[in-house]
Write an enzyme that holds these catalytic residues in place. Structure first.
Site, short mmCIF file in Angstrom:
data_model
loop_
_atom_site.label_atom_id
_atom_site.label_comp_id
_atom_site.label_asym_id
_atom_site.label_seq_id
_atom_site.Cartn_x
_atom_site.Cartn_y
_atom_site.Cartn_z
N ARG A 178 -52.62 -18.36 -10.56
CA ARG A 178 -52.37 -17.43 -11.67
C ARG A 178 -52.34 -18.11 -13.03
O ARG A 178 -52.45 -17.49 -14.06
CB ARG A 178 -51.00 -16.76 -11.45
CG ARG A 178 -51.14 -15.45 -10.71
CD ARG A 178 -49.82 -14.77 -10.64
NE ARG A 178 -48.79 -15.72 -10.17
CZ ARG A 178 -47.59 -15.38 -9.74
NH1 ARG A 178 -47.24 -14.12 -9.73
NH2 ARG A 178 -46.71 -16.27 -9.32
N LYS B 70 -50.58 -33.29 15.30
CA LYS B 70 -49.92 -34.60 15.39
C LYS B 70 -50.54 -35.40 16.53
O LYS B 70 -50.84 -34.87 17.59
CB LYS B 70 -48.42 -34.42 15.63
CG LYS B 70 -47.71 -33.85 14.41
CD LYS B 70 -46.22 -33.85 14.57
CE LYS B 70 -45.56 -33.11 13.45
NZ LYS B 70 -44.82 -33.92 12.53
N HIS C 41 -43.36 -24.56 17.04
CA HIS C 41 -43.67 -25.98 17.27
C HIS C 41 -43.23 -26.46 18.67
O HIS C 41 -44.00 -27.07 19.41
CB HIS C 41 -43.01 -26.86 16.22
CG HIS C 41 -43.36 -26.52 14.80
ND1 HIS C 41 -44.61 -26.08 14.45
CD2 HIS C 41 -42.63 -26.54 13.65
CE1 HIS C 41 -44.64 -25.86 13.13
NE2 HIS C 41 -43.44 -26.13 12.64
N LYS D 241 -31.38 -29.14 11.95
CA LYS D 241 -31.44 -29.80 10.64
C LYS D 241 -30.14 -30.57 10.43
O LYS D 241 -29.13 -30.28 11.05
CB LYS D 241 -31.58 -28.73 9.55
CG LYS D 241 -32.89 -27.96 9.67
CD LYS D 241 -33.57 -27.78 8.34
CE LYS D 241 -34.85 -27.01 8.45
NZ LYS D 241 -36.05 -27.86 8.45
C1 BG6 Z 1 -41.95 -26.56 9.33
C2 BG6 Z 1 -40.60 -25.93 9.20
O1 BG6 Z 1 -42.82 -25.74 10.05
O2 BG6 Z 1 -41.83 -27.81 10.01
C3 BG6 Z 1 -39.66 -26.85 8.46
O3 BG6 Z 1 -40.72 -24.71 8.49
C4 BG6 Z 1 -39.62 -28.22 9.12
O4 BG6 Z 1 -38.35 -26.30 8.40
C5 BG6 Z 1 -41.02 -28.75 9.34
O5 BG6 Z 1 -38.88 -29.08 8.26
C6 BG6 Z 1 -40.96 -30.01 10.21
O6 BG6 Z 1 -42.23 -30.60 10.26
P1 BG6 Z 1 -42.39 -32.16 10.52
O7 BG6 Z 1 -43.85 -32.36 10.61
O8 BG6 Z 1 -41.76 -32.85 9.35
O9 BG6 Z 1 -41.64 -32.45 11.80
#
Ligand code: BG6
Length: 487
Positions: free
Chosen positions: A46, A181, A239, A339
């Site tokens: 934008r 990864k 994940h 976290k």
């Molecule tokens: C993201 C999440 O998909 O993956 C985040 O939204 C998280 O909260 C991140 O921190 C972690 O990814 P990585 O590659 O750092 O393990």
């Protein structure tokens, strides 16, 4: 250098995802000589910039977020970019985009990739506008989206339906960066290129599997999203569940995208549904309180800016799943993520069963520890823990780790996004999530979401900087099961 002659449009080119992940990944591909020579990248945003304004911004972002940033590659990298000033809610912007992407008389590009690095609520409006502007099921157009793909089963199904109204499934690239990864991809090689491993990869030998993604950071400035999502939706449903499918799947007939994804879906479909009345036996949640992470005092989740007062959003989740098929019946898969834990580490720990007869004992009372296969995504490592005879006069046993040097000296680590962006350019969908995978993964966690949705007045806490709440062992099946923190 790849000769894939495609063009790339980044919606949200000045946003967080683009700055932290996409632009550095493209830059690294460029420096490594892997970016197609003719690649045109249209940065759609934008801000009222000309190309120079965009280039200054790009330079700043790369200096901040690209590893090994070298200014001498910058000028060449910049040549790939054009800045398009536009508004995603304005149809005229898409008409202009169309004129830029398909100039009269120009050779037809091999493919046009639209990367939607924007808020999920804008996915469908943008997809609709693209489709109205003529970018739709008829041509080689690819749409890349990032999670969240819905926030429960119902919304995920709606999202898929709306996407399919405009694009074919084979045009949609749903990114889960964990699949980019190295060690996650290595799961396929480790299993299917090693007969010795695959022969013992089943319920006859494996006692249980643990998947851990621990983060030391908090929610940074993402309270708006995170407080609505929580760890189950943010990490486990996607994940960790993806990693589970790669560990558990049957050998696919080939590495072709749908062969691989069919097998992953079969795993998800075989996961035993969690009974409504037994959610507490299968899953637990918690939230970080104040604490010390790497010698630094940090506030608790409740004190993070933007978090709702008395929020019961989980920042930690541990859950177990059973895969009711011939290979895995009875083997618990324990998944946990959180976290503000003690360290940033992601791993897969596979524990084998005890030997049928205990000829040796470590001491007079202890049973010796069974074997483990330990794969660490971060930092990368691959180890097998076995028992050996302790040198000496007595017949004593001690564990040792066979530690594969995964990466040779000088072999550079690629960021997950670099691998995935190349795949999109080459049209390889194997490492992208198909719509039914998303839906099945939601189906698996739905009973937990529903149960927690009803418990709005209390959540357990754990100190920031710890390994999570002690109660996380509660979901484990046996007394000798414990979370493996050290890999
Ligand atoms: C993201 C999440 O998909 O993956 C985040 O939204 C998280 O909260 C991140 O921190 C972690 O990814 P990585 O590659 O750092 O393990």
């Amino acid at each position: 250098m790849s000769d894939c002659n495609c063009q790339f449009v980044i919606f949200g080119a000045t946003g967080d995802l683009a700055c932290k992940k996409l632009l550095p990944a493209l830059y690294h591909l460029h420096c490594a000589g892997r970016m197609p020579d003719e690649l045109r990248i249209l940065a759609f945003g934008r801000r009222p910039w000309d190309d120079k304004g965009w280039q200054d911004f790009l330079h700043e972002q790369l200096e901040t977020y690209a590893s090994n940033y070298q200014a001498d590659h910058f000028a060449d990298f910049c040549k790939h970019f054009e800045y398009v000033r536009g508004e995603i809610h304005e149809p005229e912007s898409f008409v202009r985009l169309r004129a830029l992407l398909t100039p009269e008389g120009a050779e037809k590009p091999a493919g046009t990739i639209f990367y939607l690095a924007i808020r999920p609520t804008d996915f469908i409006p943008v997809v609709q506008r693209l489709s109205s502007a003529g970018f739709n099921q008829e041509g080689d157009y690819r749409v890349v989206i990032e999670k969240p793909f819905g926030d429960d089963l119902e919304s995920a199904m709606q999202l898929n339906e709306q996407l399919h109204n405009h694009f074919r499934e084979d045009q949609i690239y749903r990114i889960d960066h964990y699949l980019g990864k190295e060690i996650v991809q290595n799961l396929l090689v480790f299993r299917f290129a090693n007969l010795a491993i695959e022969a013992i990869w089943n319920r006859n030998y494996i006692d249980h599997v643990q998947i851990t993604v621990a983060e030391d950071m908090g929610i940074e400035n993402r309270a708006g999203y995170y407080d609505q999502a929580g760890a189950l939706r943010d990490m486990l449903q996607n994940h960790l569940m993806q990693v589970l499918t790669l560990i558990a799947m049957e050998p696919p007939p080939s590495l072709e995208a749908d062969s691989l994804r069919d097998e992953k879906v079969k795993v998800l479909r075989s996961i035993r549904p969690i009974p409504k009345s037994a959610v507490t036996a299968y899953a637990m949640r918690a939230q970080y309180g104040p604490g010390v992470v790497h010698d630094k005092h940090v506030p608790g989740y409740q004190d993070e800016a933007g978090v709702e007062v008395n929020s019961v959003t989980e920042t930690y989740v541990a859950a177990k799943f059973y895969i009711d098929n011939w290979r895995w019946r009875g083997v618990p898969f324990y998944l946990r993520t959180g976290k503000r834990l003690a360290a940033k580490t992601s791993s897969v720990a596979i524990r084998f069963r005890h030997t049928p007869q205990q000829l040796f004992r470590e001491t007079s009372i202890e049973r010796i520890e069974p074997n483990w296969i330990l794969l660490s995504l971060e930092p990368e490592s691959l180890k097998i823990e076995i028992q050996i005879k302790e040198p000496g006069l007595e017949m004593r046993v001690r564990p040792v780790q066979l530690n594969a040097s995964y990466r040779k000296d000088g072999e550079q680590e690629l960021d997950a996004y670099e691998a995935l962006l190349l795949d999109v350019m080459e049209g390889d969908r194997a490492l992208f999530i198909r719509f039914d995978e998303v839906e099945w993964a939601w189906r698996v966690v739905d009973p937990i979401i529903k149960s927690w949705g009803r418990e709005t007045d209390y959540i357990l806490t754990y100190p920031a900087g710890s390994w999570g709440p002690d109660e996380a062992t509660r979901i484990m099946d046996k007394e000798d099961h414990y979370w493996r923190n050290q890999i």
